[in-house]
Design a protein around this motif. Structure first.
Motif, short mmCIF file in Angstrom:
data_model
loop_
_atom_site.label_atom_id
_atom_site.label_comp_id
_atom_site.label_asym_id
_atom_site.label_seq_id
_atom_site.Cartn_x
_atom_site.Cartn_y
_atom_site.Cartn_z
N ALA A 1 0.91 -1.14 0.16
CA ALA A 1 0.07 0.07 -0.03
C ALA A 1 0.87 1.16 0.06
N CYS A 2 2.11 1.12 0.67
CA CYS A 2 2.98 2.35 0.74
C CYS A 2 3.31 2.66 -0.83
N LEU A 3 3.89 1.51 -1.34
CA LEU A 3 4.35 1.75 -2.68
C LEU A 3 3.36 2.12 -3.79
N ILE A 4 2.04 1.67 -3.72
CA ILE A 4 1.07 2.23 -4.43
C ILE A 4 0.83 3.61 -4.13
N SER A 5 0.51 4.04 -2.93
CA SER A 5 0.55 5.58 -2.54
C SER A 5 1.38 6.25 -3.36
N ALA A 6 2.74 5.91 -2.99
CA ALA A 6 3.88 6.75 -3.41
C ALA A 6 3.76 7.07 -5.12
N ARG A 7 3.23 5.83 -5.91
CA ARG A 7 3.33 5.77 -7.09
C ARG A 7 2.16 6.66 -7.64
N THR A 8 1.10 6.77 -6.98
CA THR A 8 -0.27 7.42 -7.56
C THR A 8 -0.21 8.73 -6.95
N ALA A 9 0.33 8.98 -5.90
CA ALA A 9 0.38 10.16 -4.81
C ALA A 9 -1.23 10.44 -4.32
N GLN A 10 -1.62 9.09 -3.92
CA GLN A 10 -2.83 9.35 -3.39
C GLN A 10 -3.12 8.31 -2.07
N PRO A 11 -4.00 8.64 -1.29
CA PRO A 11 -4.18 7.77 -0.33
C PRO A 11 -4.65 6.42 -0.73
N VAL A 12 -4.26 5.26 0.18
CA VAL A 12 -4.65 3.92 -0.44
C VAL A 12 -5.66 3.33 0.71
N THR A 13 -6.82 2.98 0.61
CA THR A 13 -7.55 2.18 1.42
C THR A 13 -7.31 0.87 1.44
N LEU A 14 -7.22 0.18 2.76
CA LEU A 14 -7.13 -1.10 3.10
C LEU A 14 -8.41 -1.84 3.43
N PRO A 15 -8.63 -3.05 3.08
CA PRO A 15 -7.55 -4.09 2.34
C PRO A 15 -7.69 -3.97 0.92
N LEU A 16 -6.64 -4.14 0.37
CA LEU A 16 -6.34 -3.95 -1.00
C LEU A 16 -7.35 -4.80 -1.92
#
Length: 349
Positions: free
Chosen positions: A334-349
């Motif tokens: 989730a950290c890597l996805i958020s960094a790539r998209t510059a968006q918050p990521v909601t869990l679960p993936l």
């Protein structure tokens, strides 16, 4: 399968530093198990010889042995899904080093394979088995801190150490793997979940590599929200200039309504309550590289192996199983996805 009333025969897959670690634990410290054979890596023949067990020329041959009831995957994380599938198909229980796999999708496939074969899947999370971390967890569970509100964790290393690590472990540069970030952060993410007893629900992160090392995400900062509004901050970096930060190798701070704790894995556990700080625990010292077989170093690894072996004997699910290993990887991913998209990521993936 071997006789469950007797010792569980364990096959060691991997002959590097952790292969040595777990061979020593199985052969000399844990009960109810024995080292049956070793395979994988150029050091396998010597490691097997050191413990007086067979060295198998291939992992397939090791898994096929009738005296192997379970395997320990002390291998690069990008290899664990394939190895887990092979072991499960042969009816062997699996203990996977952390991170369990480089992606949640691979974790799910490992869980599915072991579930279908009705074998145990456990994941190494040594943070749960250290004397110092168990004392910290006890303080939280006993209510000394009151309800948990905030946490902060840092794992920071100097850049020369990172360069040395990549020289020794070239497989960490393989883009199929989780790299140094997953290798480090899967400790921190699991520990945050274990200390809070909660699941993460949202992540916002930045990730980059500042140095000239050809590996992604060597510096990551993440803001993590847990169930119940608990706030956590995680900073993972292998790019500090020397002399690095003091007490920052594996640092955790937990802030409750009534008190707080500050711990560094290898240095201290402090409790802040009222108007003063108190030193609760100081771990015994050892030289990590010069004393790999030190009982002080091996203590959490013995806990990991013993729990795995006991789960097989007791015919129950491991306490740190596939779902726990997956959740630690999920937070990292989730950290890597958020960094790539510059968006918050909601869990679960």
């Amino acid at each position: 399968m071997g006789n469950l009333m007797g010792a569980i025969g364990i096959g060691m897959i991997g002959s590097g530093f952790m292969g040595l670690t777990y061979s020593e634990v199985v052969a000399r410290h844990a009960t109810g198990c024995r080292l049956a054979a070793v395979s994988g890596g150029r050091r396998a023949p010597q490691l097997a010889a050191d413990y007086g067990v067979p060295s198998e020329p291939s992992v397939d041959r090791l898994i096929a042995r009738s005296d192997v009831d379970a395997v320990v995957l002390a291998t690069p994380d990008q290899d664990r899904l394939e190895l887990t599938r092979k072991a499960a198909a042969a009816g062997k229980h699996v203990l996977a080093e952390k991170p369990m796999a480089p992606t949640v999708a691979e974790c799910d496939a490992m869980i599915a394979a072991c579930s279908a074969a009705r074998v145990n899947l456990a994941v190494v999370q040594t943070e749960r088995f250290r004397k110092i971390t168990m004392k910290a967890k006890q303080l939280i569970d006993d209510g000394v801190l009151g309800p948990i509100r905030m946490l902060r964790t840092v794992s920071a290393f100097p850049l020369p150490l990172a360069k040395q690590l990549f020289d020794e472990r070239r497989w960490m540069l393989d883009p199929r793997g989780g790299g140094l970030f997953m290798g480090m952060a899967s400790h921190n993410t699991d520990f945050l979940r274990w200390l809070t007893g909660r699941n993460a629900v949202k992540v916002f992160a930045q990730a980059t590599t500042f140095s000239d090392i050809a590996a992604p995400a060597l510096s990551v900062m993440a803001q993590i929200e847990f169930d119940g509004g608990i706030m956590a901050h995680m900073w993972i970096t292998a790019e500090l200039p020397p002399p690095s930060l003091p007490a920052s190798e594996v640092r955790f701070q937990v802030f409750g309504r009534d008190a707080m704790i500050d711990l560094e894995n290898f240095e201290y556990l402090d409790l802040g309550k009222g108007d003063q700080w108190e030193r609760i625990y100081t771990p015994e010292r050892f030289d990590y590289l010069k004393e790999p077989k030190s009982p002080i170093r091996l203590f959490p690894h013995i806990g990991v192996i013993q729990e795995f072996v006991d789960s097989i004997h007791e015919r129950r699910a491991p306490r740190v199983g596939g779902p726990e290993g997956r959740a630690a990887v999920e937070l990292c991913e989730a950290c890597l996805i958020s960094a790539r998209t510059a968006q918050p990521v909601t869990l679960p993936l």
